[in-house]
Design an enzyme around this catalytic site. Structure first.
Site, PDB file in Angstrom:
ATOM      1  N   GLY A  74       0.812  -1.211   0.000  1.00  0.00           N
ATOM      2  CA  GLY A  74       0.000   0.000   0.000  1.00  0.00           C
ATOM      3  C   GLY A  74       0.847   1.264   0.000  1.00  0.00           C
ATOM      4  CB  THR A  75       3.733   2.288   2.084  1.00  0.00           C
ATOM      5  OG1 THR A  75       3.048   1.990   3.301  1.00  0.00           O
ATOM      6  CG2 THR A  75       4.597   3.520   2.273  1.00  0.00           C
ATOM      7  CG  ASN A 153      -5.962   3.284   9.180  1.00  0.00           C
ATOM      8  OD1 ASN A 153      -6.270   4.272   8.511  1.00  0.00           O
ATOM      9  ND2 ASN A 153      -5.080   3.331  10.159  1.00  0.00           N
ATOM     10  CD  GLN A 181      -7.420  -1.290   6.812  1.00  0.00           C
ATOM     11  OE1 GLN A 181      -8.148  -2.278   6.858  1.00  0.00           O
ATOM     12  NE2 GLN A 181      -6.220  -1.284   7.363  1.00  0.00           N
ATOM     13  CB  SER A 201      -1.982  -3.284   0.905  1.00  0.00           C
ATOM     14  OG  SER A 201      -0.948  -3.982   1.552  1.00  0.00           O
ATOM     15  CG  HIS A 203      -0.404  -6.707   4.693  1.00  0.00           C
ATOM     16  ND1 HIS A 203      -0.572  -6.377   6.017  1.00  0.00           N
ATOM     17  CD2 HIS A 203      -0.053  -5.563   4.074  1.00  0.00           C
ATOM     18  CE1 HIS A 203      -0.314  -5.081   6.180  1.00  0.00           C
ATOM     19  NE2 HIS A 203       0.007  -4.568   5.011  1.00  0.00           N
ATOM     20  CB  THR A 239      13.489  -8.949 -10.511  1.00  0.00           C
ATOM     21  OG1 THR A 239      14.583  -8.652 -11.379  1.00  0.00           O
ATOM     22  CG2 THR A 239      12.988 -10.357 -10.782  1.00  0.00           C
ATOM     23  CB  CYS A 327       3.605   5.352  22.707  1.00  0.00           C
ATOM     24  SG  CYS A 327       4.016   5.833  24.356  1.00  0.00           S
TER      25      CYS A 327
HETATM   26  N1  PLP Z   1      -3.479   2.866   3.847  1.00  0.00           N
HETATM   27  C1  PLP Z   1      -4.261   2.364   4.814  1.00  0.00           C
HETATM   28  C2  PLP Z   1      -5.645   2.902   4.994  1.00  0.00           C
HETATM   29  C3  PLP Z   1      -3.772   1.348   5.636  1.00  0.00           C
HETATM   30  O1  PLP Z   1      -4.549   0.855   6.619  1.00  0.00           O
HETATM   31  C4  PLP Z   1      -2.443   0.857   5.433  1.00  0.00           C
HETATM   32  C5  PLP Z   1      -1.876  -0.199   6.311  1.00  0.00           C
HETATM   33  O2  PLP Z   1      -2.030  -0.184   7.511  1.00  0.00           O
HETATM   34  C6  PLP Z   1      -1.674   1.410   4.399  1.00  0.00           C
HETATM   35  C7  PLP Z   1      -2.233   2.407   3.629  1.00  0.00           C
HETATM   36  C8  PLP Z   1      -0.281   0.943   4.115  1.00  0.00           C
HETATM   37  O3  PLP Z   1      -0.260  -0.327   3.500  1.00  0.00           O
HETATM   38  P1  PLP Z   1       1.027  -1.254   3.541  1.00  0.00           P
HETATM   39  O4  PLP Z   1       1.125  -1.800   4.930  1.00  0.00           O
HETATM   40  O5  PLP Z   1       0.770  -2.334   2.544  1.00  0.00           O
HETATM   41  O6  PLP Z   1       2.203  -0.413   3.158  1.00  0.00           O
END
Ligand code: PLP
Length: 385
Positions: A74-75, A153, A181, A201, A203, A239, A327
């Site tokens: 996702g990032t 999230n 999400q 994403s 996972h 790759t 935190c």
């Molecule tokens: N965006 C949202 C709303 C998320 O909940 C998350 C992961 O917690 C991400 C982006 C980032 O995804 P990734 O963990 O695959 O980098």
């Protein structure tokens, strides 16, 4: 995971990979390790696997396979979408987003602000709904991009992405949706929505970590952010992480097969958990309760208790959950999402996110409903909160 008695209600952090995902990834790593760019038969067999996965992922989001770019999660998808689009429009120096984004979007926007981009953050109401009037006002001619999350999230609140997308398209502003999400939890049809870019994403829907995708609508031009080989139609060099991509495809197909009945079962479990805690714990308040939400998430604030202490006690009792707070440097920062919703700090500091999955059972919810009131009482009694 963690033995029989562990109850995993942290599925917005990450989900358990499906057995089929794990077995197929193992097989890929052991037997089908060739480079998909190689022209020999082994390479081409792997290429075929990658393209099948692309079709599976595309089907989950209602996209054409050629519009799906595989990334490391996702990032990376979010960074490629936002930076990639801005790089194509150097004349436009304004980005519009919301006050409740995940740190992947939020911190990137903060970085862009340091680089001279003007970032407008649209607020939300007390239940986390996007202020569409403020959004409409912000979408001026100099806006390069609107980036919004689909599902939050922390709270599970769903933005009205249809209305936001239609406003953006009326103003000719490209839209990126962080659907990390949302994928696998709500119906996504990129073909129907005027959205140019959409991040997901693996996972978060029972696929592997480190695998994601960016939907890039045909004719939307973005600049690659990793420079190197010519993989992924020149948009993402390197790759391919073939095993993870194939695993993501399997997870996407399985997520697409989840029936409405199954989704309703998860929603009913979430509602029972939420209702049960409200009945048993008078200091509990649900955040975002009045807004449309994804079926698996509830964010509950426990008045005058510290989320970190609750997390530790719940963990000891076998309940794995998360808090929305972070935190930092010894001081407990309340979540920016709950702050944006104007949640009373007495509740925000004690906010716990319970996130279920399709593997959550009735019995687990029964046990959580026994454990949570006990833990809350114990913590309240120590006075150390
Ligand atoms: N965006 C949202 C709303 C998320 O909940 C998350 C992961 O917690 C991400 C982006 C980032 O995804 P990734 O963990 O695959 O980098």
């Amino acid at each position: 995971m963690g033995g029989m008695s562990t109850i995993y209600l942290d599925n917005n952090a990450t989900t358990q990979p499906l057995d089929d995902v794990i077995e197929t990834m193992n097989r890929m790593l052991r037997d089908e390790y060739a480079n998909p760019s190689s022209v020999h038969p082994l390479g081409q067999a792997v290429r075929h696997r990658v393209e099948c996965a692309r079709a599976q992922v595309a089907a989950l989001i209602g996209a054409e396979p050629r519009d799906v770019v595989f990334t490391s999660g996702g990032t990376e998808s979010i960074n490629l979408a936002i930076r990639g689009l801005l790089a194509q429009r150097p004349d436009r120096k304004r980005v519009v987003t919301s006050t409740v984004e995940h740190s992947a979007v939020r911190n990137l926007c903060h970085q862009l602000a340091r680089e001279g981009i003007v970032v407008d953050e649209i607020g939300v109401d007390a239940d986390g709904r996007l202020d569409l009037a403020q959004l409409e006002h912000a979408l001026t001619d100099d806006v390069a991009l609107l980036s919004l999350m689909w599902a939050n999230n922390e709270t599970g609140v769903l933005f009205d992405v249809e209305s936001a997308a239609s406003l953006a398209s009326q103003r000719g502003v490209p839209l990126h949706l962080d659907a990390v999400q949302a994928a696998g939890k709500v119906h996504i049809n990129a073909a129907d929505l005027p959205v140019q870019l959409l991040s997901i994403s693996a996972h978060k829907f029972h696929g592997p970590k480190g695998a994601g995708a960016l939907f890039v609508r045909k004719r939307t031009r973005i600049k690659p952010q990793l420079i190197g080989g010519r993989q992924e139609r020149d948009l993402r060099a390197g790759t391919e992480n073939v095993a993870a991509i194939v695993g993501m495809g399997i997870a996407a197909e399985a997520a697409g097969r989840v029936s409405d009945a199954e989704r309703n079962r998860v929603a009913a479990l979430r509602d029972r958990l939420e209702q049960g805690i409200r009945e048993r714990v008078d200091r509990a308040m649900v955040n975002g309760a009045e807004a449309p939400r994804i079926a698996n998430t509830t964010n509950i604030g426990f008045r005058d208790l510290a989320a970190e202490a609750l997390l530790i006690l719940l963990g000891d009792a076998g309940v794995c959950v998360s808090s929305g707070s972070a935190c930092s440097s010894g001081s407990l920062e309340p979540s920016h999402v709950l702050a944006a919703m104007n949640v009373d700090p007495r509740f925000a500091h004690g906010a716990i996110r319970f996130s279920l999955s399709r593997f959550t059972t009735d019995d687990e919810i029964d046990r959580v409903l026994e454990i949570v009131p006990r833990v809350v009482e114990r913590l309240a009694a120590t006075g150390s909160h």
